[in-house]
Write a protein that holds these residues in place. Sequence first.
Motif, PDB file in Angstrom:
ATOM      1  N   PHE A   1      -4.136 -50.930  47.008  1.00 29.30           N
ATOM      2  CA  PHE A   1      -4.548 -49.831  46.135  1.00 29.30           C
ATOM      3  C   PHE A   1      -6.067 -49.721  46.101  1.00 29.30           C
ATOM      4  CE2 PHE A   1      -0.240 -50.250  44.498  1.00 29.30           C
ATOM      5  CZ  PHE A   1       0.107 -48.922  44.273  1.00 29.30           C
ATOM      6  N   THR A   2      -6.560 -48.490  46.121  1.00 33.29           N
ATOM      7  CA  THR A   2      -8.004 -48.244  46.097  1.00 33.29           C
ATOM      8  C   THR A   2      -8.353 -47.300  44.947  1.00 33.29           C
ATOM      9  OG1 THR A   2      -7.827 -46.316  47.555  1.00 33.29           O
ATOM     10  CG2 THR A   2      -8.136 -48.488  48.598  1.00 33.29           C
ATOM     11  N   ASP A   3      -9.644 -47.257  44.611  1.00 36.91           N
ATOM     12  CA  ASP A   3     -10.120 -46.345  43.584  1.00 36.91           C
ATOM     13  C   ASP A   3      -9.814 -44.891  43.949  1.00 36.91           C
ATOM     14  OD1 ASP A   3     -11.083 -48.549  42.331  1.00 36.91           O
ATOM     15  OD2 ASP A   3     -13.194 -48.155  42.699  1.00 36.91           O
ATOM     16  N   THR A   4      -9.995 -44.559  45.207  1.00 35.98           N
ATOM     17  CA  THR A   4      -9.783 -43.178  45.656  1.00 35.98           C
ATOM     18  C   THR A   4      -8.331 -42.752  45.488  1.00 35.98           C
ATOM     19  OG1 THR A   4     -11.565 -43.400  47.291  1.00 35.98           O
ATOM     20  CG2 THR A   4      -9.986 -41.607  47.614  1.00 35.98           C
ATOM     21  N   ALA A   5      -7.407 -43.622  45.876  1.00 34.57           N
ATOM     22  CA  ALA A   5      -5.989 -43.293  45.770  1.00 34.57           C
ATOM     23  C   ALA A   5      -5.582 -43.089  44.315  1.00 34.57           C
ATOM     24  CB  ALA A   5      -5.154 -44.399  46.410  1.00 34.57           C
ATOM     25  N   VAL A   6      -6.066 -43.956  43.428  1.00 33.10           N
ATOM     26  CA  VAL A   6      -5.715 -43.857  42.018  1.00 33.10           C
ATOM     27  C   VAL A   6      -6.348 -42.616  41.385  1.00 33.10           C
ATOM     28  CG1 VAL A   6      -5.878 -44.993  39.771  1.00 33.10           C
ATOM     29  CG2 VAL A   6      -5.377 -46.342  41.805  1.00 33.10           C
ATOM     30  N   SER A   7      -7.575 -42.293  41.768  1.00 34.17           N
ATOM     31  CA  SER A   7      -8.239 -41.100  41.237  1.00 34.17           C
ATOM     32  C   SER A   7      -7.516 -39.830  41.674  1.00 34.17           C
ATOM     33  CB  SER A   7      -9.699 -41.058  41.697  1.00 34.17           C
ATOM     34  OG  SER A   7     -10.434 -42.135  41.148  1.00 34.17           O
ATOM     35  N   THR A   8      -7.035 -39.824  42.925  1.00 34.46           N
ATOM     36  CA  THR A   8      -6.274 -38.676  43.430  1.00 34.46           C
ATOM     37  C   THR A   8      -5.004 -38.475  42.617  1.00 34.46           C
ATOM     38  OG1 THR A   8      -7.131 -39.026  45.665  1.00 34.46           O
ATOM     39  CG2 THR A   8      -5.130 -37.696  45.444  1.00 34.46           C
ATOM     40  N   TRP A   9      -4.308 -39.583  42.329  1.00 30.21           N
ATOM     41  CA  TRP A   9      -3.108 -39.489  41.474  1.00 30.21           C
ATOM     42  C   TRP A   9      -3.467 -38.955  40.101  1.00 30.21           C
ATOM     43  CZ3 TRP A   9      -2.863 -42.097  36.838  1.00 30.21           C
ATOM     44  CH2 TRP A   9      -1.680 -41.905  36.116  1.00 30.21           C
ATOM     45  N   ALA A  10      -4.561 -39.446  39.533  1.00 32.09           N
ATOM     46  CA  ALA A  10      -4.945 -39.057  38.177  1.00 32.09           C
ATOM     47  C   ALA A  10      -5.182 -37.557  38.082  1.00 32.09           C
ATOM     48  CB  ALA A  10      -6.195 -39.826  37.742  1.00 32.09           C
ATOM     49  N   GLU A  11      -5.851 -36.980  39.080  1.00 29.29           N
ATOM     50  CA  GLU A  11      -6.111 -35.541  39.070  1.00 29.29           C
ATOM     51  C   GLU A  11      -4.807 -34.751  39.111  1.00 29.29           C
ATOM     52  OE1 GLU A  11      -8.742 -34.620  42.250  1.00 29.29           O
ATOM     53  OE2 GLU A  11     -10.371 -35.897  41.504  1.00 29.29           O
ATOM     54  N   LYS A  12      -3.857 -35.219  39.888  1.00 30.20           N
ATOM     55  CA  LYS A  12      -2.560 -34.543  39.990  1.00 30.20           C
ATOM     56  C   LYS A  12      -1.785 -34.686  38.680  1.00 30.20           C
ATOM     57  CE  LYS A  12       1.749 -34.585  42.668  1.00 30.20           C
ATOM     58  NZ  LYS A  12       2.467 -35.229  43.799  1.00 30.20           N
ATOM     59  N   HIS A  13      -1.783 -35.882  38.123  1.00 30.27           N
ATOM     60  CA  HIS A  13      -1.027 -36.153  36.903  1.00 30.27           C
ATOM     61  C   HIS A  13      -1.593 -35.353  35.725  1.00 30.27           C
ATOM     62  CE1 HIS A  13       1.931 -38.855  34.980  1.00 30.27           C
ATOM     63  NE2 HIS A  13       1.185 -38.698  33.902  1.00 30.27           N
ATOM     64  N   ARG A  14      -2.896 -35.216  35.696  1.00 27.24           N
ATOM     65  CA  ARG A  14      -3.562 -34.542  34.567  1.00 27.24           C
ATOM     66  C   ARG A  14      -3.173 -33.073  34.492  1.00 27.24           C
ATOM     67  NH1 ARG A  14      -9.903 -35.585  33.183  1.00 27.24           N
ATOM     68  NH2 ARG A  14      -9.969 -34.531  31.167  1.00 27.24           N
ATOM     69  N   LYS A  15      -2.891 -32.443  35.654  1.00 32.91           N
ATOM     70  CA  LYS A  15      -2.529 -31.029  35.682  1.00 32.91           C
ATOM     71  C   LYS A  15      -1.103 -30.787  35.200  1.00 32.91           C
ATOM     72  CE  LYS A  15      -5.622 -30.065  39.576  1.00 32.91           C
ATOM     73  NZ  LYS A  15      -5.702 -29.664  41.002  1.00 32.91           N
ATOM     74  N   LEU A  16      -0.270 -31.815  35.252  1.00 35.95           N
ATOM     75  CA  LEU A  16       1.149 -31.646  34.936  1.00 35.95           C
ATOM     76  C   LEU A  16       1.522 -32.048  33.512  1.00 35.95           C
ATOM     77  CD1 LEU A  16       2.717 -33.012  38.258  1.00 35.95           C
ATOM     78  CD2 LEU A  16       2.359 -30.624  37.603  1.00 35.95           C
ATOM     79  N   TYR A  17       0.676 -32.839  32.864  1.00 37.32           N
ATOM     80  CA  TYR A  17       1.025 -33.362  31.548  1.00 37.32           C
ATOM     81  C   TYR A  17      -0.046 -33.032  30.511  1.00 37.32           C
ATOM     82  CZ  TYR A  17       4.757 -36.030  33.788  1.00 37.32           C
ATOM     83  OH  TYR A  17       5.884 -36.391  34.485  1.00 37.32           O
ATOM     84  N   SER A  18       0.350 -33.113  29.256  1.00 35.42           N
ATOM     85  CA  SER A  18      -0.583 -32.877  28.162  1.00 35.42           C
ATOM     86  C   SER A  18      -1.618 -34.000  28.138  1.00 35.42           C
ATOM     87  CB  SER A  18       0.170 -32.852  26.825  1.00 35.42           C
ATOM     88  OG  SER A  18       0.676 -34.143  26.512  1.00 35.42           O
ATOM     89  N   PRO A  19      -2.763 -33.775  27.488  1.00 32.02           N
ATOM     90  CA  PRO A  19      -3.787 -34.826  27.420  1.00 32.02           C
ATOM     91  C   PRO A  19      -3.266 -36.138  26.843  1.00 32.02           C
ATOM     92  CG  PRO A  19      -4.718 -32.744  26.715  1.00 32.02           C
ATOM     93  CD  PRO A  19      -3.239 -32.518  26.887  1.00 32.02           C
ATOM     94  N   THR A  20      -2.415 -36.056  25.835  1.00 31.76           N
ATOM     95  CA  THR A  20      -1.879 -37.272  25.222  1.00 31.76           C
ATOM     96  C   THR A  20      -0.997 -38.040  26.190  1.00 31.76           C
ATOM     97  OG1 THR A  20      -1.938 -36.229  23.031  1.00 31.76           O
ATOM     98  CG2 THR A  20      -0.574 -38.195  23.275  1.00 31.76           C
ATOM     99  N   ARG A  21      -0.099 -37.329  26.874  1.00 35.83           N
ATOM    100  CA  ARG A  21       0.794 -37.992  27.821  1.00 35.83           C
ATOM    101  C   ARG A  21       0.016 -38.524  29.023  1.00 35.83           C
ATOM    102  NH1 ARG A  21       5.288 -40.199  26.788  1.00 35.83           N
ATOM    103  NH2 ARG A  21       5.998 -39.862  28.907  1.00 35.83           N
ATOM    104  N   TYR A  22      -0.983 -37.763  29.458  1.00 32.07           N
ATOM    105  CA  TYR A  22      -1.824 -38.222  30.571  1.00 32.07           C
ATOM    106  C   TYR A  22      -2.538 -39.509  30.204  1.00 32.07           C
ATOM    107  CZ  TYR A  22      -6.096 -38.541  33.381  1.00 32.07           C
ATOM    108  OH  TYR A  22      -7.132 -39.010  34.156  1.00 32.07           O
ATOM    109  N   ASN A  23      -3.151 -39.548  29.036  1.00 29.68           N
ATOM    110  CA  ASN A  23      -3.862 -40.762  28.602  1.00 29.68           C
ATOM    111  C   ASN A  23      -2.912 -41.944  28.485  1.00 29.68           C
ATOM    112  OD1 ASN A  23      -6.268 -39.384  28.474  1.00 29.68           O
ATOM    113  ND2 ASN A  23      -6.185 -39.028  26.274  1.00 29.68           N
ATOM    114  N   GLY A  24      -1.692 -41.689  28.002  1.00 31.10           N
ATOM    115  CA  GLY A  24      -0.708 -42.764  27.908  1.00 31.10           C
ATOM    116  C   GLY A  24      -0.345 -43.321  29.269  1.00 31.10           C
ATOM    117  N   ALA A  25      -0.214 -42.444  30.260  1.00 31.09           N
ATOM    118  CA  ALA A  25       0.111 -42.889  31.616  1.00 31.09           C
ATOM    119  C   ALA A  25      -1.039 -43.684  32.221  1.00 31.09           C
ATOM    120  CB  ALA A  25       0.444 -41.686  32.494  1.00 31.09           C
TER     121      ALA A  25
END
Length: 388
Positions: free
Chosen positions: A143-167
Amino acid sequence: MDMIETAENIIEFPTPPAEIGNPAPAENKWVKTKFANLWRYTPTGKYYCRAKVAGKACVKSLDTGSLEIAKNKLDAFLMSERGKPSVEIDDENLTFANVVDEFVARLKNNPDVKTGTVEYKQSSIAAIRETWKGIDKIKVTTFTDTAVSTWAEKHRKLYSPTRYNGAVQTLRGIFQVAVDKGLLRENPARGRKRNSTKGIPMASVPITAPQLPETDQFAKILTYLDAHPARAHAAKMVRFLAYSGCRIGSARLIMPEHIDFKAGEITIPAIKYDKKPSRIPMIKEMRPLCEELIKDYPRTGSLLQIKNPKCALIRACKSIGIPPLRNHDLRHLFGTRALESGVDIKTCASWLGHVDGGRLLLQRYAHLRNEHSHEMAAKVSFSPVAPQ
């Protein structure tokens, strides 16, 4: 040697020698602090790091009897040790799914973690898997910083801020298990520092003002609760929460000794974020309520004989046609009423147990009701004042 038990196994730690003239007692030599991996060795009074580094048990003297200094030394030591390349790692082929299993097991084996928290973390894990297909089969070491950041950007668009922060917090906890085992040098889901491109930023959660009842509406809520004997305990709890501004967890701990009629004060037990108990004066409606509670006290358990008035409170709101109130909304109501009555910010903040001098109060609790807002507007005028 001393032994401590973890979620993984029994870890054996060597016992350091006692200082001259201060022999070690036969038992209870180690005292665990509230900070992870930080222990106090009672024969010497000094603090030690007791942790697993690169999969191996480690005991390191921090050479201080000061807790604050020990915390700083502990963080520095663990960062330096865990930043070193791992040696002789037997589980370097562990996948994300393997680490998730250990993460969940640690949660379930921790008596301080509530069942609801475990369920929330598991739902966050399901959301992570949904937005990162095939993550379970990925080796943790890749796992790398880049891979995790890419996931985070995708996840943030699909979920509310609260659910995103929880994930994000859940993913951070999972990778921390890998860091603890020496499989990763840094947590790829760590928080992003200011002016940095590494780490994952948290989403800003908008603060929504609760719909607090007007003065006459709250009176109708109490009238509804008082109308039936079966709701008597709920009525007392609702009044206590509204008249004190305390959290329901603190209200459940109230005992007769917390009520000081002579001083006209109530000691509110510290829970959650509170650093210490707070003492609040009784407002005029609180004293008769406390006298009634003491009179009806069954000599056992909490002074308030109900754990949660939620259902009764929701039914009361529905009966008078207003949005449902949560137990915590009564804390907002207390803070708002206090400010509207002219209590200064600093005093009101101290009643609520805040230690920031009123910053959080202004941000979250000063939700002025329409009734008070119109009263204040009536005082604003651009007309010249007639001479006396």
